[in-house]
Design a protein around this motif. Structure first.
Motif, PDB file in Angstrom:
ATOM      1  N   GLU A 121       0.845  -1.224   0.130  1.00 36.12           N
ATOM      2  CA  GLU A 121       0.201  -0.119  -0.001  1.00 36.12           C
ATOM      3  C   GLU A 121       0.925   1.226   0.099  1.00 36.12           C
ATOM      4  O   GLU A 121       0.600   2.292  -0.649  1.00 36.12           O
ATOM      5  CB  GLU A 121      -0.993   0.113   1.198  1.00 36.12           C
ATOM      6  CG  GLU A 121      -1.796   1.294   1.287  1.00 36.12           C
ATOM      7  CD  GLU A 121      -2.906   1.021   2.221  1.00 36.12           C
ATOM      8  OE1 GLU A 121      -3.554   2.316   2.535  1.00 36.12           O
ATOM      9  OE2 GLU A 121      -3.241   0.162   2.674  1.00 36.12           O
ATOM     10  N   GLN A 124       1.704   1.830  -3.452  1.00 38.29           N
ATOM     11  CA  GLN A 124       0.841   2.348  -4.040  1.00 38.29           C
ATOM     12  C   GLN A 124       0.476   3.863  -4.145  1.00 38.29           C
ATOM     13  O   GLN A 124       0.575   4.494  -4.905  1.00 38.29           O
ATOM     14  CB  GLN A 124      -0.333   1.553  -3.820  1.00 38.29           C
ATOM     15  CG  GLN A 124      -0.344  -0.057  -4.025  1.00 38.29           C
ATOM     16  CD  GLN A 124      -1.452  -0.617  -3.558  1.00 38.29           C
ATOM     17  OE1 GLN A 124      -2.463  -0.086  -3.009  1.00 38.29           O
ATOM     18  NE2 GLN A 124      -1.408  -1.837  -3.070  1.00 38.29           N
ATOM     19  N   LYS A 143      -7.199  -0.666 -10.091  1.00 37.12           N
ATOM     20  CA  LYS A 143      -7.558  -2.236  -9.811  1.00 37.12           C
ATOM     21  C   LYS A 143      -7.192  -2.632  -8.570  1.00 37.12           C
ATOM     22  O   LYS A 143      -7.658  -3.799  -8.068  1.00 37.12           O
ATOM     23  CB  LYS A 143      -6.848  -3.135 -10.969  1.00 37.12           C
ATOM     24  CG  LYS A 143      -7.500  -2.850 -12.320  1.00 37.12           C
ATOM     25  CD  LYS A 143      -6.518  -3.730 -13.425  1.00 37.12           C
ATOM     26  CE  LYS A 143      -7.397  -3.328 -14.794  1.00 37.12           C
ATOM     27  NZ  LYS A 143      -6.688  -4.188 -15.806  1.00 37.12           N
ATOM     28  N   ARG A 144      -6.331  -1.949  -7.690  1.00 41.58           N
ATOM     29  CA  ARG A 144      -5.871  -2.531  -6.607  1.00 41.58           C
ATOM     30  C   ARG A 144      -6.647  -2.264  -5.530  1.00 41.58           C
ATOM     31  O   ARG A 144      -6.881  -2.715  -4.243  1.00 41.58           O
ATOM     32  CB  ARG A 144      -4.479  -1.846  -6.160  1.00 41.58           C
ATOM     33  CG  ARG A 144      -3.389  -2.071  -7.118  1.00 41.58           C
ATOM     34  CD  ARG A 144      -3.189  -3.546  -7.195  1.00 41.58           C
ATOM     35  NE  ARG A 144      -2.885  -4.234  -6.020  1.00 41.58           N
ATOM     36  CZ  ARG A 144      -1.813  -4.314  -5.401  1.00 41.58           C
ATOM     37  NH1 ARG A 144      -0.602  -3.865  -5.944  1.00 41.58           N
ATOM     38  NH2 ARG A 144      -1.474  -4.996  -4.126  1.00 41.58           N
ATOM     39  N   GLY A 145      -7.715  -1.168  -5.763  1.00 37.24           N
ATOM     40  CA  GLY A 145      -8.848  -0.864  -4.584  1.00 37.24           C
ATOM     41  C   GLY A 145      -9.100   0.482  -4.636  1.00 37.24           C
ATOM     42  O   GLY A 145      -8.677   1.407  -4.967  1.00 37.24           O
ATOM     43  N   ALA A 146     -10.567   0.595  -3.840  1.00 38.89           N
ATOM     44  CA  ALA A 146     -10.939   1.960  -3.542  1.00 38.89           C
ATOM     45  C   ALA A 146     -10.351   2.934  -2.841  1.00 38.89           C
ATOM     46  O   ALA A 146     -10.527   4.052  -2.651  1.00 38.89           O
ATOM     47  CB  ALA A 146     -12.596   1.657  -3.038  1.00 38.89           C
ATOM     48  N   HIS A 147      -9.351   2.359  -1.811  1.00 47.10           N
ATOM     49  CA  HIS A 147      -8.520   3.201  -1.169  1.00 47.10           C
ATOM     50  C   HIS A 147      -7.680   4.043  -2.003  1.00 47.10           C
ATOM     51  O   HIS A 147      -7.200   5.236  -1.374  1.00 47.10           O
ATOM     52  CB  HIS A 147      -7.733   2.248  -0.072  1.00 47.10           C
ATOM     53  CG  HIS A 147      -6.795   1.539  -0.930  1.00 47.10           C
ATOM     54  ND1 HIS A 147      -6.920   0.370  -1.530  1.00 47.10           N
ATOM     55  CD2 HIS A 147      -5.388   1.785  -0.938  1.00 47.10           C
ATOM     56  CE1 HIS A 147      -6.012  -0.079  -2.113  1.00 47.10           C
ATOM     57  NE2 HIS A 147      -4.758   0.586  -1.767  1.00 47.10           N
ATOM     58  N   ALA A 171     -18.071   1.702  -9.443  1.00 45.77           N
ATOM     59  CA  ALA A 171     -17.767   1.399  -8.266  1.00 45.77           C
ATOM     60  C   ALA A 171     -18.299   2.512  -7.156  1.00 45.77           C
ATOM     61  O   ALA A 171     -18.037   2.533  -5.969  1.00 45.77           O
ATOM     62  CB  ALA A 171     -16.164   1.262  -7.926  1.00 45.77           C
TER      63      ALA A 171
END
Length: 372
Positions: A121, A124, A143-147, A171
């Motif tokens: 993270e 990222q 693609k790794r996530g909403a964070h 999303a």
């Protein structure tokens, strides 16, 4: 005696580094860094190709502190040893990797995208903070996530592809991502229109039906009845006006601010802002906001010097049915062809002002004297 080729010399040098004492490796690394930072662009490019393999060997032989010094130095070079740079950027230790991931201009887009798909993270977030993020890297991070969504949207250097916009919109559960994208200056107008046209409608306020003294003696009624939202009250305007005037005086009553008022449903702030920006009394603003025909509201926005994206946000978030695509197209054409002077005259003294002034003479806006 035959001279060794440059390739043979480099192989021997790498082998020597692989077996030399650790303290000597650290000194060699420090010396190479001095050479890299002290050379000119052309000689630096040649030197990077020569020392790349040696630096790779050194990264295996020095401690983390030396690696952090190395990565901090390489991160600011326009030209850097490519294989060493990739090794450092993909390092498990975020203190080693993040300076290169966030700042290096020499790190290839393909390498960044590949690292983004598998890194931690902190890695990222370092990539998401780069001055310029190419679409392929953006898609990999999404693609790794909403964070990471809001960090990417808030970064003016992020470049979004159509696929990235579609992923973000798909999303969006609570409308917050759409709001952030609409408020982002770099979002294309077509995307803004799509986001506004597909945003979930705000639920209408409801009030409970009055209690029935004898439920069996009367016909069944609905448990709740939708009540149309009330326009701002005198107290609402009185509370909003000082802040709006203050924003106007310091030059911050702009598209971004007004756009935010519209999307968040801050009606008193929005109405007062349009009044201050256009010079029209508040009753005229209320009149055009409630009129079924959007022509008056488009003129008021044009008179306020707002851009089309902000105007569309206001049109799409006012009470009443959503505009159809044809209506939006007509409104945009009207907005783009209207003269500023014509719009200002019409909302202040023309037909729109006359129509508003034929209403209730006891109107709260007139009572307040909210005109500019």
């Amino acid at each position: 005696m035959m001279a060794n080729s440059p390739a043979d010399i480099l192989v021997e040098l790498e082998a020597a580094v692989a077996t030399c004492p650790l303290d000597r490796c650290a000194r060699i690394l420090s010396g190479i860094l001095q050479l890299l930072t002290g050379s000119r662009d052309r000689s630096q490019e040649l030197l990077c190709g020569v020392v790349d393999g040696v630096l790779l060997r050194l990264t295996e032989r020095v401690e983390v502190g030396a690696l952090i010094e190395l990565t901090t130095t390489l991160a600011d070079l326009k030209v850097a040893p490519p294989r060493t740079l990739r090794r450092l950027a993909s390092h498990d230790n975020a203190d080693v990797a993040c300076p290169v991931l966030q700042r290096s201009q020499a790190l290839a887009t393909a390498d960044l995208a590949a690292i983004a798909t598998s890194c931690g993270e902190r890695h990222q977030r370092a990539i998401a903070a780069r001055d310029c993020i190419e679409p392929d890297v953006t898609e990999a991070l999404i693609k790794r996530g909403a964070h990471l969504f809001h960090a990417l949207i808030k970064n003016p250097g992020t470049k979004f592809s159509e696929a990235a916009y579609a992923t973000l919109a798909g999303a969006d559960q609570d409308g917050e991502i759409a709001k952030a994208l609409v408020l982002r200056p770099g979002t294309p107008d077509l995307i803004v229109r799509k986001l506004l046209s597909t945003a979930p409608a705000k639920p209408a306020p409801v009030r409970a039906a009055p209690a029935k003294p004898n439920a069996s003696a009367v016909a069944p009624v609905q448990a709740v009845v939708a009540a149309p939202p009330k326009p701002p009250s005198s107290a609402d305007y009185a509370s909003a006006r000082p802040e709006i005037v203050a924003l106007s005086r310091v030059g911050k009553l702009n598209d971004s601010t007004v756009n935010r008022f519209a999307i968040r449903g801050e009606t008193a702030n929005l109405f007062t802002a349009l009044s201050v920006l256009s010079g029209a009394p508040i009753e005229i603003v209320e009149h055009v906001m409630s009129d079924d025909d959007c022509e008056g509201l488009v003129m008021a926005c044009r008179a306020s010097r707002l851009n089309w994206a902000t105007t569309l946000a206001i049109l799409s978030n006012r009470n009443g049915p959503r505009l159809s695509f044809a209506q939006r197209e007509r409104a945009q054409l009207m907005f783009e062809t209207l003269l500023l002077s014509t719009s200002q005259w019409t909302v202040r003294w023309g037909e729109i002002a006359a129509s508003a002034n034929t209403g209730d003479p006891g109107h709260r806006g007139a009572k307040m004297g909210v005109s500019r």
